[in-house]
Write an enzyme that holds these catalytic residues in place. Sequence first.
Site, PDB file in Angstrom:
ATOM      1  N   GLY A 166      45.745  38.236  35.938  1.00  0.00           N
ATOM      2  CA  GLY A 166      44.617  38.642  35.113  1.00  0.00           C
ATOM      3  C   GLY A 166      43.814  39.810  35.636  1.00  0.00           C
ATOM      4  N   THR A 167      44.330  40.549  36.613  1.00  0.00           N
ATOM      5  CA  THR A 167      43.561  41.676  37.157  1.00  0.00           C
ATOM      6  C   THR A 167      43.296  42.737  36.084  1.00  0.00           C
ATOM      7  OG1 THR A 167      45.634  42.606  37.993  1.00  0.00           O
ATOM      8  CG2 THR A 167      44.264  41.404  39.555  1.00  0.00           C
ATOM      9  N   GLY A 168      44.315  43.035  35.264  1.00  0.00           N
ATOM     10  CA  GLY A 168      44.125  44.042  34.227  1.00  0.00           C
ATOM     11  C   GLY A 168      43.119  43.606  33.184  1.00  0.00           C
ATOM     12  N   CYS A 169      43.221  42.355  32.747  1.00  0.00           N
ATOM     13  CA  CYS A 169      42.258  41.814  31.790  1.00  0.00           C
ATOM     14  C   CYS A 169      40.843  41.877  32.359  1.00  0.00           C
ATOM     15  CB  CYS A 169      42.584  40.354  31.466  1.00  0.00           C
ATOM     16  SG  CYS A 169      44.201  40.075  30.728  1.00  0.00           S
ATOM     17  N   THR A 180      46.719  37.437  41.832  1.00  0.00           N
ATOM     18  CA  THR A 180      46.345  38.649  41.101  1.00  0.00           C
ATOM     19  C   THR A 180      46.493  38.479  39.589  1.00  0.00           C
ATOM     20  OG1 THR A 180      48.617  39.482  41.368  1.00  0.00           O
ATOM     21  CG2 THR A 180      46.992  40.144  43.030  1.00  0.00           C
ATOM     22  N   LYS A 207      46.072  53.059  36.023  1.00  0.00           N
ATOM     23  CA  LYS A 207      45.956  52.205  37.203  1.00  0.00           C
ATOM     24  C   LYS A 207      47.205  52.319  38.071  1.00  0.00           C
ATOM     25  CE  LYS A 207      45.378  48.786  34.427  1.00  0.00           C
ATOM     26  NZ  LYS A 207      45.126  47.496  33.745  1.00  0.00           N
TER      27      LYS A 207
END
Length: 279
Positions: free
Chosen positions: A218-221, A216, A184
Amino acid sequence: MSTARSIPNVLSIAGIDPSGGAGIYADLKAFSALGAYGCGVVAALTAQNTQAVTGVHTPPLDFLRLQIDTLFADVRIDATKIGMLASAEVVATVADRLIHFGAQNIVLDPVMVAKSGDHLLAKSAVAMLKEALIPRALLITPNLPEAGVLLNERPPETLREMFRVAERLRALMPTRDGHWVLLKGGHLPGSEVIDLLFDGDRMIELAGPRIDTKNTHGTGCTLSAAIAALLPQRAGDVLPVESAVRSARDYLQGALRNADQLQVGSGHGPVHHFHAAWR
């Protein structure tokens, strides 16, 4: 495994974020928003809000093992998303039980640092992650700082460097087909965010606009959970992993575009997981 028409059961093995923006709570929201039934195994408890992580507690390993064993003994699990695992012992326990049950469609998000900058993974756990879990994953989804930690080097600073890093990350996985890296690129500057999806053969550039919001958390989760929710539903596609990743990125874009509708905390607030359902 689920049939093409059944609702998939998708498991999150991760931490608990009381503010609801990251970890298992966020994963369950993403699963639900994308048509999957969500299950959760708690690998860590955090004291956390939108500004900081003030404490981390991991359950006893025997109880972590019992959670996984009891769930798999009864519930068909069609995909598993792995998030915060905190310690080497937790990583080893999760890997052992997933291997025991032959878990499929494993999406590994190597959570290391919260949006607030607080560390969520012990340094001693990185080697265990590389040894025990990464080789078993269908897909790993590191951001650029996480990629740097996994490879023991500075994070990539250009798109050209991202290509090399994606290749090196894929080398941590088995050489046979069926293992993917989603690197990412959100930490690079610019009005466009470019991610790289690589299976050891094809390097796919996935570009999208950068959304102007501070919310933003928790975007990865959310992205990794969305991919896990979609993988069983795309099993009949010609390119199921690529299809699931593209649709998950579209979902996250919508969650970010609508994040400012929510008013949760005063730091980095969560994305809007139910942006398409709440009107």
